[in-house]
Design a protein around this motif. Structure first.
Motif, mmCIF file in Angstrom:
data_model
loop_
_atom_site.group_PDB
_atom_site.id
_atom_site.type_symbol
_atom_site.label_atom_id
_atom_site.label_comp_id
_atom_site.label_asym_id
_atom_site.label_seq_id
_atom_site.Cartn_x
_atom_site.Cartn_y
_atom_site.Cartn_z
ATOM 1 N N SER A 1 0.331 4.177 -2.763
ATOM 2 C CA SER A 1 -0.180 5.459 -2.273
ATOM 3 C C SER A 1 0.721 6.634 -2.611
ATOM 4 O O SER A 1 0.500 7.745 -2.123
ATOM 5 C CB SER A 1 -0.377 5.388 -0.754
ATOM 6 O OG SER A 1 0.863 5.123 -0.108
ATOM 7 N N ASP B 1 0.824 -1.211 0.000
ATOM 8 C CA ASP B 1 0.000 0.000 0.000
ATOM 9 C C ASP B 1 0.850 1.249 0.000
ATOM 10 O O ASP B 1 0.426 2.311 -0.476
ATOM 11 C CB ASP B 1 -0.914 0.013 1.227
ATOM 12 C CG ASP B 1 -2.184 -0.791 0.987
ATOM 13 O OD1 ASP B 1 -2.306 -1.341 -0.119
ATOM 14 O OD2 ASP B 1 -3.025 -0.867 1.889
ATOM 15 N N HIS C 1 -9.335 -0.876 11.454
ATOM 16 C CA HIS C 1 -9.362 0.085 10.337
ATOM 17 C C HIS C 1 -7.946 0.383 9.837
ATOM 18 O O HIS C 1 -7.734 0.606 8.639
ATOM 19 C CB HIS C 1 -10.052 1.373 10.790
ATOM 20 C CG HIS C 1 -10.006 2.465 9.750
ATOM 21 N ND1 HIS C 1 -10.782 2.420 8.613
ATOM 22 C CD2 HIS C 1 -9.255 3.608 9.683
ATOM 23 C CE1 HIS C 1 -10.530 3.495 7.895
ATOM 24 N NE2 HIS C 1 -9.610 4.238 8.527
ATOM 25 N N SER D 1 -9.104 4.623 -7.234
ATOM 26 C CA SER D 1 -8.862 3.501 -6.326
ATOM 27 C C SER D 1 -8.168 2.365 -7.088
ATOM 28 O O SER D 1 -8.425 2.143 -8.269
ATOM 29 C CB SER D 1 -10.176 2.996 -5.722
ATOM 30 O OG SER D 1 -11.048 2.526 -6.746
ATOM 31 N N SER E 1 -6.334 -7.362 3.459
ATOM 32 C CA SER E 1 -7.106 -7.965 2.369
ATOM 33 C C SER E 1 -6.225 -8.613 1.310
ATOM 34 O O SER E 1 -6.671 -9.509 0.603
ATOM 35 C CB SER E 1 -8.005 -6.908 1.722
ATOM 36 O OG SER E 1 -7.209 -5.870 1.167
ATOM 37 N N SER F 1 -6.886 -2.922 7.758
ATOM 38 C CA SER F 1 -7.850 -3.658 6.929
ATOM 39 C C SER F 1 -7.457 -3.664 5.454
ATOM 40 O O SER F 1 -7.636 -4.673 4.758
ATOM 41 C CB SER F 1 -9.259 -3.071 7.100
ATOM 42 O OG SER F 1 -9.249 -1.688 6.730
ATOM 43 N N SER F 2 -6.938 -2.541 4.965
ATOM 44 C CA SER F 2 -6.582 -2.483 3.538
ATOM 45 C C SER F 2 -5.444 -3.444 3.218
ATOM 46 O O SER F 2 -5.424 -4.083 2.157
ATOM 47 C CB SER F 2 -6.197 -1.056 3.148
ATOM 48 O OG SER F 2 -5.095 -0.612 3.928
#
Length: 802
Positions: free
Chosen positions: A250, A246, A318, A403, A325, A321-322
């Motif tokens: 990002s 991520d 939270h 996204s 997955s 969580s990304s």
């Protein structure tokens, strides 16, 4: 939470989840409870080595015994799970292999670790980099991308994978435009400059494809630098080490880098893990859990603990969580179960319990090597290199409304399956290519779909076709153009850089892979051109024979006697033989035929010109030298004229003998004149002898011309000199054209030209000298009287009557 490495946290929780499941199982290790110590390596060798040394200490102590035989040695741990990185495993695997402690890594993919002699107790639940590199090469070949850059992080993973990649492609169909390493230590002051130089090198090579073997931090730094320096959109081929990060996804304006494709290990989701994490993080928020945790923490030895992570106390579902997955949990989950299944067999466990109370760590190796195990219905086993090759998935970074989705577009398991219709390449071109169908967009649509464009190309060379060679261009030995081999050369192999010349007796067309034997070329009897020449020869011989017949019938008439009498018949016979000699130029030449061609032609022409010489001398004596005519004329009269003819022929025979002695014509194969055939020609060995033989006839012709070209007669008498003059002029004109044409001709027409010259000379002699006389004999018989030809035979010169 700058200190928290979320992936590491999830891996640790994945191992804890697996051990909790194993301890709660009533069939795997009934009655046996597995314990564990978890240490953070911080991706640092020293941080990984410290707990590793602790693991090999004698159980119940903090020291390592020195023994001659470690068979009964019982270390602190029975097996080790991890670490994740290859460079750390290369360090720890040697230590654990000395004690034969099973070590199962869930992320180390270096091919060096496949060496069972150096690392006999090392196992891994991920494929080797060798499998990854093979998948990348197949992807590059599938799209024909052969002009690429490859970049690796300056660590064991990046260096090892890049080295393996370069050795795999070898001298194959992929050319490396640039290979480089990027710093793994981003705190180094030289790191930014090194990244800038890497981007500059990539710009200079003009490649469209970049293969990146790096962990997420170096990969993130390179991508940020490429965006900062405005690197044009490329196709980035990545690996699991950064593709699923991520952090990399990002990066601001990350979509501008182009298309991202890459391979990740095939892994099924672990049932119940996400629920387990959710329950665990929920309990963390409770004061009771936190109080127990602090109490447990305070009782632990300080030398086994690092600095407490205060941010870790506030982690929520939270926050992770990304990453949860898509982080690969199965490898660490399977690693824990592989040890548990080996323990199950080593301890002799059944559903009732495990008979053995203890086991040595080295005793687990046999069961880990040979016995497959099943986890959640999926079967696993360690292969010969102590790895589990479950294959790879090819994923594509798909952006929709800002996204990111990791879209599976293919998979690899010994062979590559690719669904091209799902891949949308991002470049600056204004075209779309999906599933191989090219769609040209109208200007109104370009604003909407300008990101999804035609499949990019990155080629320094193309696969050469048969008969083509590689012509290297620039400074890259594997960067070349394909060039057709020219005629009479061939390409021995598709990797050849030079065309091999054919042997002299062979030929080949352009872009050939082999040579063929040349066929012989000469004037054949069955050719249409030969038939035309033979017909022409027959017509001329017929004219000569009819002329001879007419002269024989009128042999005693004044016209025939004034023309030379019997000498005319001899000359016509020589002309017939000269016409027939043209047959020597037809068919496959031999040395004897080549020699006879020139000799027969020269003798026949000499025989004809010698008769003209006697007549020319007679005319010259009567018209130009009347005072000498009385004494000299008897030597050129028909009876003694044969002596002059014999002398001329004897001299020509001597010239022919010199020609045969010095060097007659011989058969010469000409390989350069015709592209696919060898031309058999008669070549002259001695031009001096050739010039002497034919030059003598030219001298006779020139004497005849000098004797006749100035002769004038009254209109009441026949001008015998004019026929000889025109005959000689035609002979010289024909030979001038013959020499000019013959000298430049290098085909089978050489023989045609020689035959044509012989026939034209024969026709010229007949047409200018004999046919006018035949005209008088046939159509003007009243002119065939002695007074019309008197000046040549009986007429006295002026002032000197006979």
């Amino acid at each position: 939470m700058t200190r928290l490495f979320v992936d590491g946290l999830i891996w640790a929780l994945g191992m804890k989840f697996a051990i909790d499941e194993i301890n709660n199982s009533t069939s795997l290790l009934p009655g046996v409870q597995l314990g564990y110590d978890i240490y953070d390596t911080c991706f640092e060798p020293l941080a990984a080595l410290q707990p590793s040394l602790l693991f090999v200490t004698q159980n119940g102590t903090t020291g390592i015994d020195i023994e001659c035989n470690y068979t009964d040695y019982q270390p602190r741990v029975t097996a080790v799970i991890g670490p994740h990185k290859s460079d750390l495993c290369l360090l720890t695997a040697k230590l654990f292999s000395f004690f034969l402690i099973p070590q199962v890594s869930y992320g180390a993919s270096s091919e060096k670790l496949s060496n069972k002699e150096l690392y006999p107790s090392f196992y891994r639940t991920v494929p080797s980099d060798k499998n990854l590199v093979e998948a990348v090469v197949l992807l590059l070949n599938e799209y024909g991308w052969n002009w690429i850059a490859t970049i690796g992080s300056d660590d064991e993973y990046g260096q090892g994978a890049q080295e393996l990649f370069l050795s795999t492609i070898g001298n194959g169909s992929i050319c490396i435009a640039y290979e480089g390493l990027i710093p793994s230590d981003l705190t180094d002051p030289k790191a930014e400059k090194q990244l800038e130089e890497t981007i500059q090198y990539i710009n200079r090579t003009n490649v469209n494809i970049i293969v990146l073997f790096a962990f997420q931090q170096p990969a993130q730094a390179l991508l940020e630098q490429s965006i900062k320096m405005g690197l044009s959109k490329k196709v980035w081929i990545g690996t699991e080490a950064w593709l699923l990060s991520d952090i990399a996804a990002s990066i601001p304006n990350i979509q501008s880098i182009g298309t991202v494709l890459g391979f990740i290990m095939k892994a099924n989701p672990v049932p119940g893990f996400q629920k387990y994490i959710a329950n665990l993080l929920s309990s963390v928020q409770q004061d009771e859990f936190c109080q127990k945790s602090r109490e447990f923490y305070s009782h632990m030895s300080s030398d086994m603990l690092g600095t407490q992570c205060k941010q870790c106390d506030h982690i929520s579902l939270h926050d992770i969580s990304s990453i949860l997955s898509h982080t690969q949990i199965q490898p660490v989950y399977i690693a824990a179960y592989s040890v548990a299944h080996a323990l199950h067999r080593a301890l002799g466990c059944t559903h009732q319990g495990c008979p053995k109370a203890s086991i040595r760590s080295w005793q687990l190796l046999h069961f880990m090597d040979t016995v497959p195990f099943t986890v959640n219905g999926q079967s696993f086993r360690f292969d010969d290199s102590h790895g589990t090759n479950t294959g790879y998935k090819l994923i594509f970074w798909q952006w929709e409304n800002g996204s990111l989705t990791h879209l599976p577009v293919g998979d690899y398991q010994e062979s590559l399956y690719l669904n091209k219709s799902l891949i949308q390449f991002h470049t600056t071109d204004q075209k779309v290519k999906r599933g191989g169908n090219l769609i040209l967009l109208m200007s109104a649509q370009l604003r909407l779909l300008s990101l999804f464009v035609q499949e990019p190309t990155s080629e320094c060379f193309r696969e050469c076709e048969p008969g083509q060679i590689r012509q290297i261009k620039g400074f890259h030995l594997c960067c070349y153009d394909c060039t057709d081999c020219p005629e009479n050369t061939f390409c021995s192999s598709k990797d050849s850089s030079t065309c091999t010349p054919c042997l002299e007796h062979q030929w080949s067309p352009a872009r050939s892979t082999q040579c063929y034997d040349r066929s012989e070329r000469y004037l054949r009897w069955n050719e249409p051109l030969t038939a035309g020449l033979l017909i022409s020869m027959s017509i001329i011989i017929s004219l000569v024979c009819l002329t001879a017949v007419l002269f024989v019938k009128n042999l005693n008439t004044p016209l025939v006697q004034a023309s030379g009498g019997n000498l005319n018949l001899f000359a016509l016979f020589a002309l017939t033989l000269m016409c027939l000699s043209s047959c020597l130029f037809i068919g496959k030449p031999t040395n004897n035929l080549c020699m006879m061609q020139q000799v027969v032609y020269a003798l026949c022409l000499n025989a004809c010109f010698s008769t003209f010489l006697t007549k020319s001398l007679e005319i010259a004596l009567l018209t130009e030298f009347p005072r000498c005519a009385h004494t000299a004329l008897p030597w050129v009269t028909p009876n003694r004229a044969w002596l002059i003819v014999a002398l001329c022929l004897l001299t020509e025979c001597l010239c022919c003998f010199c020609y045969l002695h010095l060097g007659p014509d011989y058969v010469l194969p000409d390989y350069s004149s015709l592209p696919t055939e060898v031309l058999l020609i008669c070549s002259t060995a001695s031009w001096l002898a050739f010039a002497l033989m034919h030059g003598y006839n030219a001298c006779l012709a020139f004497i005849c011309f000098l004797c006749t070209f100035m002769v004038h007669t009254s209109g009441k008498k026949y001008n015998m000199a004019r026929g000889i003059t025109f005959t000689i002029l035609i002979y010289f004109i024909i030979w001038i054209f013959f020499v000019a044409i013959f000298a430049t001709l290098r085909t089978v027409l050489r023989s045609v030209v020689q035959i044509s010259t012989i026939l034209m000379v024969s026709l010229g002699i007949v047409g200018t000298y004999y046919l006018p006389k035949c005209y008088i004999l046939l159509l003007k018989p009243d002119l065939n009287r002695e007074d019309y030809f008197q000046y040549t035979t009986k007429e006295e010169p002026e002032g000197d009557p006979q």
